[in-house]
Design a protein around this motif. Structure first.
Motif: not given
Length: 211
Positions: A4, A6, A15, A44, A65
């Protein structure tokens, strides 16, 4: 997921973040974690998955995510996932487990309540002193692979975070943690109004060192 993009909490902006069910602690955790970096829930997309295991599936297929994952689900899937932050490092402790007794039990079963509290305390002390053996017991009772149960117990007994507060306490009332949990419940609409602990908390059945 391990691949990911992130890497920080700020990266969660825009996300999709999973949570188990509406009004759950995991939904509150999503919002509280976003708060720590100045993000609002609407910055988000919070997505209901139905459970921690289901959140892992949703991560795998790309429906979300990120998501809060609790043990033993984390220990079972840690090879496929990467931690962004541990809640115990980002947030002050939330006290989400307390003992509840009826008025009749309080009036008539005082010795039983004291015995239950003593037994629980001994179990907590045993888990901290003997995490491997505790893991084997948990594995048998909950039909888990021993290695998964042992990892979960080790994770939880070492998860004091920045506050130094243990995951399992000896039984005393953590009023500050309880107040934070009340706020979390209000955030997700599970509770309205305030709580007067002086009308609810009864320490008579605790050992003297915990009163």
């Amino acid at each position: 997921m391990t691949n990911s993009p992130i890497h920080t909490l700020q990266d969660l902006k825009g996300k999709k973040i999973g949570f188990t069910n509406p009004r759950s602690t995991s939904q509150a955790l999503d919002i509280l974690i976003l708060e720590t970096v100045g993000l609002k829930p609407e910055e988000a997309e919070l997505v209901k998955t139905g459970g921690f295991g289901e959140s892992v599936v949703a991560l795998n297929v790309g429906l979300i995510d990120a998501a809060p994952i609790a043990d033993p689900v984390w220990s079972k899937n840690e090879g496929e996932l990467r931690i962004i932050v541990k809640a115990s490092d980002a947030l002050p402790p939330l006290c989400n487990v307390i003992g509840v007794a009826t008025g009749a039990a309080v009036a008539e079963k005082g010795d039983l309540l004291k015995a239950i509290l003593r037994g629980r305390r001994r179990a907590v002390e045993f888990m901290y002193s003997n995490p491997d053996e505790a893991g084997m017991i948990v594995a048998k009772v909950y039909n888990l692979e021993p290695v998964i149960a042992e990892k979960a117990i080790h994770n939880l007994v070492s998860s004091n975070g920045k506050s130094g507060t243990p995951y399992w306490g000896p039984g005393k009332f953590d009023i500050e943690g309880m107040n934070r949990m009340i706020r979390a419940q209000k955030i997700v609409g599970a509770l309205t109004g305030d709580v007067d602990w002086s009308k609810i908390v009864d320490t008579r059945f605790l050992p003297d060192d915990l009163k």
